[in-house]
Design a protein around this motif. Structure first.
Motif, PDB file in Angstrom:
ATOM      1  N   LYS A   1      -9.798  -2.124   4.524  1.00  0.00           N
ATOM      2  CA  LYS A   1      -8.412  -2.300   4.964  1.00  0.00           C
ATOM      3  C   LYS A   1      -7.474  -1.913   3.836  1.00  0.00           C
ATOM      4  N   HIS A   2      -6.386  -1.251   4.208  1.00  0.00           N
ATOM      5  CA  HIS A   2      -5.358  -0.835   3.249  1.00  0.00           C
ATOM      6  C   HIS A   2      -4.041  -1.425   3.714  1.00  0.00           C
ATOM      7  N   ILE A   3      -3.370  -2.143   2.817  1.00  0.00           N
ATOM      8  CA  ILE A   3      -2.117  -2.824   3.135  1.00  0.00           C
ATOM      9  C   ILE A   3      -1.003  -2.138   2.363  1.00  0.00           C
ATOM     10  N   VAL A   4      -0.027  -1.593   3.082  1.00  0.00           N
ATOM     11  CA  VAL A   4       1.107  -0.944   2.431  1.00  0.00           C
ATOM     12  C   VAL A   4       2.155  -2.023   2.167  1.00  0.00           C
ATOM     13  N   SER A   5       2.461  -2.234   0.882  1.00  0.00           N
ATOM     14  CA  SER A   5       3.387  -3.306   0.522  1.00  0.00           C
ATOM     15  C   SER A   5       4.020  -3.041  -0.835  1.00  0.00           C
ATOM     16  N   SER A   6       5.280  -3.426  -0.938  1.00  0.00           N
ATOM     17  CA  SER A   6       5.949  -3.367  -2.236  1.00  0.00           C
ATOM     18  C   SER A   6       6.022  -4.756  -2.862  1.00  0.00           C
ATOM     19  N   THR A   7       5.512  -5.774  -2.166  1.00  0.00           N
ATOM     20  CA  THR A   7       5.598  -7.146  -2.674  1.00  0.00           C
ATOM     21  C   THR A   7       4.248  -7.790  -2.968  1.00  0.00           C
TER      22      THR A   7
ATOM     23  N   ALA B   1     -11.347   3.199   8.501  1.00  0.00           N
ATOM     24  CA  ALA B   1     -10.485   2.251   7.779  1.00  0.00           C
ATOM     25  C   ALA B   1      -9.362   1.755   8.684  1.00  0.00           C
ATOM     26  N   ILE B   2      -8.778   0.632   8.268  1.00  0.00           N
ATOM     27  CA  ILE B   2      -7.646   0.021   8.958  1.00  0.00           C
ATOM     28  C   ILE B   2      -6.456   0.048   8.013  1.00  0.00           C
ATOM     29  N   LEU B   3      -5.302   0.408   8.548  1.00  0.00           N
ATOM     30  CA  LEU B   3      -4.071   0.490   7.765  1.00  0.00           C
ATOM     31  C   LEU B   3      -3.070  -0.490   8.362  1.00  0.00           C
ATOM     32  N   LEU B   4      -2.494  -1.343   7.518  1.00  0.00           N
ATOM     33  CA  LEU B   4      -1.544  -2.348   7.978  1.00  0.00           C
ATOM     34  C   LEU B   4      -0.344  -2.421   7.036  1.00  0.00           C
ATOM     35  N   GLY B   5       0.788  -2.828   7.579  1.00  0.00           N
ATOM     36  CA  GLY B   5       1.925  -3.196   6.754  1.00  0.00           C
ATOM     37  C   GLY B   5       1.762  -4.639   6.307  1.00  0.00           C
TER      38      GLY B   5
ATOM     39  N   THR C   1       0.805   0.908  -2.758  1.00  0.00           N
ATOM     40  CA  THR C   1       2.234   0.888  -3.048  1.00  0.00           C
ATOM     41  C   THR C   1       2.756   2.317  -3.133  1.00  0.00           C
ATOM     42  N   GLY C   2       4.039   2.449  -2.919  1.00  0.00           N
ATOM     43  CA  GLY C   2       4.655   3.763  -3.030  1.00  0.00           C
ATOM     44  C   GLY C   2       5.058   4.336  -1.691  1.00  0.00           C
ATOM     45  N   ASP C   3       5.257   5.625  -1.685  1.00  0.00           N
ATOM     46  CA  ASP C   3       5.723   6.351  -0.509  1.00  0.00           C
ATOM     47  C   ASP C   3       4.640   6.343   0.578  1.00  0.00           C
TER      48      ASP C   3
END
Length: 189
Positions: free
Chosen positions: A83-89, A49-53, A105-107
């Motif tokens: 792909k997993h995108i870490v975002s609060s928006t 997997a790929i992890l992105l902001g 989302t989250g920590d």
């Protein structure tokens, strides 16, 4: 259990971007057939997997979903991998005509733990300096892959604030490339 790998292009003096976020110093060989692409393709064979902001995701969707293997050898694995995108928006993360990315989302520490439990192999985090720094600071990163460019900027954006999180790195490998770049792989102790 999966491993989180932070992979980042950096200058010889340790910057991941120029003073205004410039990346124009990154060698074009990152998407042209040759030793760097061969190295990246070999690493992607062990990636689940790929992890992105969110900011890096916004940069990536302008290119990767539309790239084809005929024009960029990395397009097929990058577009195929989850792909997993870490975002609060963001509420959604389309990826062109490919499967959309999952918005997390989250920590970030909890997200990292969840992804490590879900995947058996590598989870690569590209760019995403804030996310990379948070995960490095929390001890959630298993390996650091630095693509060191033969460039000195003198000032810019560091990969992370080393003063906040001293780390001992165990060198796993150092691979010089004909372009003058060196790939340094560190296992985090």
């Amino acid at each position: 259990m999966g491993r989180i790998i932070v992979e980042q292009h950096v200058t010889a003096d340790g910057f991941a971007a120029g003073p205004n976020g410039e990346l124009d110093w990154v060698d074009d060989s990152v998407s042209e057939p040759g030793p760097m692409v061969d190295q990246a393709l070999a690493e992607l064979e062990h990636t689940d997997a790929i992890l992105l902001g969110a900011n890096t995701y916004q940069l990536f969707i302008g290119y990767w979903p539309h790239a084809t293997p005929q024009h960029d050898p990395l397009a097929e694995p990058i577009n195929r991998l989850p792909k997993h995108i870490v975002s609060s928006t963001l509420s959604e993360a389309p990826w062109g005509h490919h499967a959309p990315a999952t918005v997390e989302t989250g920590d970030p520490r909890a997200i990292a733990d969840r992804l490590k439990a879900r995947y058996e192999r590598d989870i690569i985090l590209w760019g995403s300096l804030q996310l990379a720094s948070a995960l490095l600071d929390a001890g959630k990163v298993d390996q650091l892959r630095l693509r060191v460019a033969p460039v000195v900027l003198g000032r810019g954006t560091a990969l992370w604030d080393a003063a906040l999180m001293p780390r001992h790195l165990a060198l796993s490998s150092a691979t010089p490339l004909p372009t003058g770049q060196v790939t340094l792989i560190y296992d985090l102790a």
